[in-house]
Design an enzyme around this catalytic site. Structure first.
Site, PDB file in Angstrom:
ATOM      1  N   HIS A 297      -5.066   2.956  -1.731  1.00 24.10           N
ATOM      2  CA  HIS A 297      -3.606   3.140  -1.742  1.00 24.10           C
ATOM      3  C   HIS A 297      -3.091   4.705  -1.760  1.00 24.10           C
ATOM      4  O   HIS A 297      -2.281   4.929  -1.170  1.00 24.10           O
ATOM      5  CB  HIS A 297      -2.983   2.602  -3.073  1.00 24.10           C
ATOM      6  CG  HIS A 297      -3.201   0.845  -3.298  1.00 24.10           C
ATOM      7  ND1 HIS A 297      -3.736  -0.013  -4.391  1.00 24.10           N
ATOM      8  CD2 HIS A 297      -2.625   0.107  -2.218  1.00 24.10           C
ATOM      9  CE1 HIS A 297      -3.788  -0.843  -4.003  1.00 24.10           C
ATOM     10  NE2 HIS A 297      -3.023  -1.270  -2.991  1.00 24.10           N
TER      11      HIS A 297
ATOM     12  N   LYS B 234       3.307 -14.585  -8.587  1.00 26.34           N
ATOM     13  CA  LYS B 234       1.957 -13.884  -8.480  1.00 26.34           C
ATOM     14  C   LYS B 234       1.277 -13.385  -9.872  1.00 26.34           C
ATOM     15  O   LYS B 234       1.904 -12.382 -10.459  1.00 26.34           O
ATOM     16  CB  LYS B 234       2.097 -12.603  -7.566  1.00 26.34           C
ATOM     17  CG  LYS B 234       0.805 -12.267  -6.934  1.00 26.34           C
ATOM     18  CD  LYS B 234       1.061 -11.563  -5.467  1.00 26.34           C
ATOM     19  CE  LYS B 234       0.033 -10.999  -5.035  1.00 26.34           C
ATOM     20  NZ  LYS B 234       0.223  -9.887  -3.862  1.00 26.34           N
TER      21      LYS B 234
ATOM     22  N   ARG C  35      -6.305  -1.973   6.927  1.00 23.58           N
ATOM     23  CA  ARG C  35      -7.932  -1.724   6.511  1.00 23.58           C
ATOM     24  C   ARG C  35      -8.576  -2.217   7.787  1.00 23.58           C
ATOM     25  O   ARG C  35      -9.190  -1.317   8.553  1.00 23.58           O
ATOM     26  CB  ARG C  35      -8.202  -2.338   5.406  1.00 23.58           C
ATOM     27  CG  ARG C  35      -7.785  -1.659   4.021  1.00 23.58           C
ATOM     28  CD  ARG C  35      -7.771  -2.545   2.818  1.00 23.58           C
ATOM     29  NE  ARG C  35      -6.845  -3.579   2.981  1.00 23.58           N
ATOM     30  CZ  ARG C  35      -6.525  -4.231   1.873  1.00 23.58           C
ATOM     31  NH1 ARG C  35      -7.161  -4.095   0.652  1.00 23.58           N
ATOM     32  NH2 ARG C  35      -5.263  -5.035   2.008  1.00 23.58           N
TER      33      ARG C  35
ATOM     34  N   SER D 213      -7.952  -4.018  -4.466  1.00 23.56           N
ATOM     35  CA  SER D 213      -7.601  -4.236  -5.805  1.00 23.56           C
ATOM     36  C   SER D 213      -8.401  -5.626  -6.380  1.00 23.56           C
ATOM     37  O   SER D 213      -8.912  -5.463  -7.580  1.00 23.56           O
ATOM     38  CB  SER D 213      -6.062  -4.431  -6.231  1.00 23.56           C
ATOM     39  OG  SER D 213      -5.152  -3.432  -5.835  1.00 23.56           O
TER      40      SER D 213
HETATM   41  P1  ADP Z   1       0.162  -6.697  -1.329  1.00 25.88           P
HETATM   42  O1  ADP Z   1       0.048  -7.450  -2.511  1.00 25.88           O
HETATM   43  O2  ADP Z   1       1.576  -6.233  -1.123  1.00 25.88           O
HETATM   44  O3  ADP Z   1      -0.926  -6.493  -0.463  1.00 25.88           O
HETATM   45  P2  ADP Z   1      -1.428  -4.417  -2.442  1.00 25.88           P
HETATM   46  O4  ADP Z   1      -1.052  -3.668  -3.508  1.00 25.88           O
HETATM   47  O5  ADP Z   1      -2.543  -5.228  -2.387  1.00 25.88           O
HETATM   48  O6  ADP Z   1      -0.149  -5.363  -2.500  1.00 25.88           O
HETATM   49  O7  ADP Z   1      -1.320  -3.635  -1.194  1.00 25.88           O
HETATM   50  C1  ADP Z   1      -0.217  -2.658  -0.696  1.00 25.88           C
HETATM   51  C2  ADP Z   1      -0.297  -2.011   0.607  1.00 25.88           C
HETATM   52  O8  ADP Z   1      -1.620  -1.243   0.489  1.00 25.88           O
HETATM   53  C3  ADP Z   1      -0.632  -2.903   1.490  1.00 25.88           C
HETATM   54  O9  ADP Z   1      -0.282  -2.542   2.811  1.00 25.88           O
HETATM   55  C4  ADP Z   1      -2.389  -3.118   1.803  1.00 25.88           C
HETATM   56  O10 ADP Z   1      -2.439  -3.253   3.013  1.00 25.88           O
HETATM   57  C5  ADP Z   1      -2.559  -1.619   1.538  1.00 25.88           C
HETATM   58  N1  ADP Z   1      -3.884  -1.221   1.035  1.00 25.88           N
HETATM   59  C6  ADP Z   1      -4.449  -1.783  -0.083  1.00 25.88           C
HETATM   60  N2  ADP Z   1      -5.775  -1.519  -0.283  1.00 25.88           N
HETATM   61  C7  ADP Z   1      -5.890  -0.494   0.605  1.00 25.88           C
HETATM   62  C8  ADP Z   1      -6.900   0.353   0.956  1.00 25.88           C
HETATM   63  N3  ADP Z   1      -7.984   0.277   0.419  1.00 25.88           N
HETATM   64  N4  ADP Z   1      -6.786   1.116   2.297  1.00 25.88           N
HETATM   65  C9  ADP Z   1      -5.556   1.197   2.948  1.00 25.88           C
HETATM   66  N5  ADP Z   1      -4.429   0.337   2.788  1.00 25.88           N
HETATM   67  C10 ADP Z   1      -4.528  -0.598   1.570  1.00 25.88           C
END
Ligand code: ADP
Length: 158
Positions: free
Chosen positions: A17, A41, A91, A129
């Protein structure tokens, strides 16, 4: 001033992130990290805890960042906040299908906001996450996935 919103659950914020947020800051003058507070969620951390960890992770760039929580639709909230773009991270191909649907749904809801995607560094492309929480649950090594502060908070939870 070009403003973008970076929405997500950030449960918790990972180095992946942070990588995306820093890439977005090279393109936008100001980034609003919007932490979703979706009652349907289930999250490990409360929205206050997630906000605290995001602020700590981004502490070097706080002059260019705001961190808010949201109970509203991301596009609606983004418009209210004066953003022109929603930042998302990609990703692997598996992220594409979901992001494709979301982008088109957002365009129907709000024409003035566009989505913009950044690809993470290779070293973070396998990171989520969910994976981080599983590693924490089984007391695995976390330092290559999250900041020391988030690592501490994960250890407190498990
Ligand atoms: P959501 O529940 O909206 O998917 P996340 O917190 O999991 O929320 O992810 C928020 C954003 O960050 C999304 O666009 C996700 O694809 C991106 N993201 C999450 N982990 C990574 C990572 N390791 N590398 C790049 N982008 C990421």
């Amino acid at each position: 001033m070009k403003v973008a919103v970076y929405p997500g659950s950030f449960d918790p914020i990972t180095l992946g992130h942070i990588d995306i947020a820093k890439r977005a800051l090279k393109v936008f003058d100001h980034l609003i990290i919007l932490i979703s507070n979706n009652p349907h969620k289930e999250t490990l951390f409360t929205s206050e805890e997630r906000m605290d960890m995001v602020k700590d992770a981004m502490k070097e760039c706080l002059d260019k960042i705001d961190v808010f929580t949201s109970n509203d639709l991301t596009v609606k909230q983004s418009k209210k906040l004066g953003a022109t773009h929603i930042v998302r991270g990609l990703r692997a191909v598996t992220d594409f299908e979901y992001e494709f649907q979301m982008t088109h749904a957002n365009r129907v809801l709000e024409k003035g906001i566009d989505n913009i995607f950044f690809m993470t560094d290779n070293m973070y492309s396998f990171m989520s996450s969910t994976t981080v929480k599983e590693i924490a649950m089984f007391k695995g090594e976390l330092s290559t996935f999250v900041s020391p502060y988030v690592e501490e908070k994960l250890k407190e939870k498990f």
